[in-house]
Write a protein that holds these residues in place. Structure first.
Motif, PDB file in Angstrom:
ATOM      1  N   PHE A   1      -6.530  -2.788  -5.665  1.00 51.78           N
ATOM      2  CA  PHE A   1      -5.238  -3.262  -5.169  1.00 51.78           C
ATOM      3  C   PHE A   1      -5.096  -4.765  -5.377  1.00 51.78           C
ATOM      4  O   PHE A   1      -4.035  -5.246  -5.793  1.00 51.78           O
ATOM      5  CB  PHE A   1      -5.080  -2.920  -3.690  1.00 51.78           C
ATOM      6  N   ASP A  18      -4.012  -5.726  -8.657  1.00 52.62           N
ATOM      7  CA  ASP A  18      -2.667  -5.233  -8.982  1.00 52.62           C
ATOM      8  C   ASP A  18      -2.715  -4.166 -10.082  1.00 52.62           C
ATOM      9  O   ASP A  18      -1.924  -4.181 -11.029  1.00 52.62           O
ATOM     10  CB  ASP A  18      -1.775  -6.398  -9.418  1.00 52.62           C
ATOM     11  N   LEU A  65       1.784   2.027  -6.570  1.00 53.06           N
ATOM     12  CA  LEU A  65       1.904   2.205  -5.123  1.00 53.06           C
ATOM     13  C   LEU A  65       2.648   3.476  -4.731  1.00 53.06           C
ATOM     14  O   LEU A  65       2.653   3.849  -3.553  1.00 53.06           O
ATOM     15  CB  LEU A  65       2.611   0.994  -4.503  1.00 53.06           C
ATOM     16  N   ASP A  99       0.100   1.570  -0.354  1.00 48.11           N
ATOM     17  CA  ASP A  99      -0.613   0.321  -0.578  1.00 48.11           C
ATOM     18  C   ASP A  99      -1.958   0.338   0.149  1.00 48.11           C
ATOM     19  O   ASP A  99      -2.364   1.354   0.718  1.00 48.11           O
ATOM     20  CB  ASP A  99       0.252  -0.870  -0.145  1.00 48.11           C
ATOM     21  N   TRP A 100      -2.656  -0.791   0.123  1.00 46.05           N
ATOM     22  CA  TRP A 100      -3.978  -0.870   0.725  1.00 46.05           C
ATOM     23  C   TRP A 100      -3.929  -0.564   2.216  1.00 46.05           C
ATOM     24  O   TRP A 100      -4.825   0.089   2.758  1.00 46.05           O
ATOM     25  CB  TRP A 100      -4.572  -2.235   0.444  1.00 46.05           C
ATOM     26  N   ASP A 101      -2.878  -1.017   2.900  1.00 47.27           N
ATOM     27  CA  ASP A 101      -2.735  -0.699   4.324  1.00 47.27           C
ATOM     28  C   ASP A 101      -2.646   0.806   4.544  1.00 47.27           C
ATOM     29  O   ASP A 101      -3.296   1.360   5.444  1.00 47.27           O
ATOM     30  CB  ASP A 101      -1.485  -1.379   4.892  1.00 47.27           C
ATOM     31  N   ASP A 102      -1.827   1.473   3.731  1.00 48.37           N
ATOM     32  CA  ASP A 102      -1.677   2.928   3.865  1.00 48.37           C
ATOM     33  C   ASP A 102      -3.018   3.633   3.653  1.00 48.37           C
ATOM     34  O   ASP A 102      -3.359   4.587   4.372  1.00 48.37           O
ATOM     35  CB  ASP A 102      -0.654   3.461   2.851  1.00 48.37           C
TER      36      ASP A 102
END
Length: 247
Positions: A161, A164, A168, A173-176
């Motif tokens: 991530f 890049d 997504l 994303d990384w949080d998800d």
């Protein structure tokens, strides 16, 4: 009544182009599907390489191949890992075909827990090469790692991530991903994403998430399922364009 003695004929039937592309209103068109299902049930190692050839030959038009071969390879089991990992690593194959192969490897790791670590280790190595791969392929690798509950892959996923190199629309994303892996709670992510200026908004969204079915803990999984179908259609369109250019 099928047995090992029938494997050669079943392989021939599963890969027979005349049967696979027969008219849709005939019984013959269903023969290859029943044949590869039988090969999976027989755990037919002799079918590993021939069935992989279907990924390229389908040219993005055969949803049966994309949906069913992961199940078939899952039944065949760990013996298929070397061939499948070799296929995924070979970027001369179309992206959508490699994505289907990623699903095959994930299914083996899911159905055969003793092989799970081997599958996860391969996916982590692929992410270390994320800059050399299409972001969509990387997204599906991450999606498979999530389904395999591969907490040990978190550092490699984060690096992909940061570089890049991830689409997504596949796994978020990384949080998800951290929420899906259980590394963080969805409430923590919400609180971090919204600045103190919007504390009231963040609080109301947190409360809504807690009480509303539309904000259930399975939301990321549903998101990935929807994204999977969209990405699959995208891969089909891309493969058709490439085929037209070749012709």
């Amino acid at each position: 009544g099928l047995g090992p003695e029938n494997i050669p004929d079943l392989v021939r039937m599963a890969t027979d182009e005349e049967l696979r592309w027969a008219y849709s209103d005939t019984l013959e068109v269903w023969a290859p599907i029943h044949a590869w299902r039988a090969l999976g049930q027989l755990r037919a190692e002799a079918a590993i390489e021939p069935l992989l050839s279907l990924l390229d030959e389908a040219e993005g038009d055969d949803d049966w191949v994309m949906e069913e071969l992961p199940e078939v390879y899952g039944m065949i089991g760990p013996a298929a890992i070397p061939a499948i990992t070799g296929y995924i690593a070979d970027d001369s194959h179309l992206d959508w075909a490699r994505i289907t192969a990623i699903g095959c490897l994930e299914k083996i790791g899911t159905m055969h827990p003793d092989s799970r670590d081997t599958c996860v280790a391969f996916f982590i190595r692929r992410l270390e090469l994320c800059k050399d791969d299409d972001p969509t392929v990387n997204g599906f690798v991450i999606s498979s790692l999530i389904d395999l509950k591969a907490l040990e892959a978190a550092p490699a996923i984060e690096r992909a991530f940061v570089a890049d190199c991830v689409d997504l629309s596949i796994a978020g994303d990384w949080d998800d991903v951290q929420v899906e892996l259980g590394l963080k709670s969805s409430v923590d992510i919400l609180q971090r994403r919204y600045s103190p200026l919007f504390d009231t908004t963040a609080q109301s969204m947190t409360e809504e998430r807690a009480i509303s079915p539309s904000f259930s803990s399975s939301e990321p999984a549903r998101k990935r399922n929807i994204a999977h179908n969209k990405a699959k259609r995208k891969m089909i369109k891309q493969s058709r364009k490439k085929n037209r250019r070749r012709k």
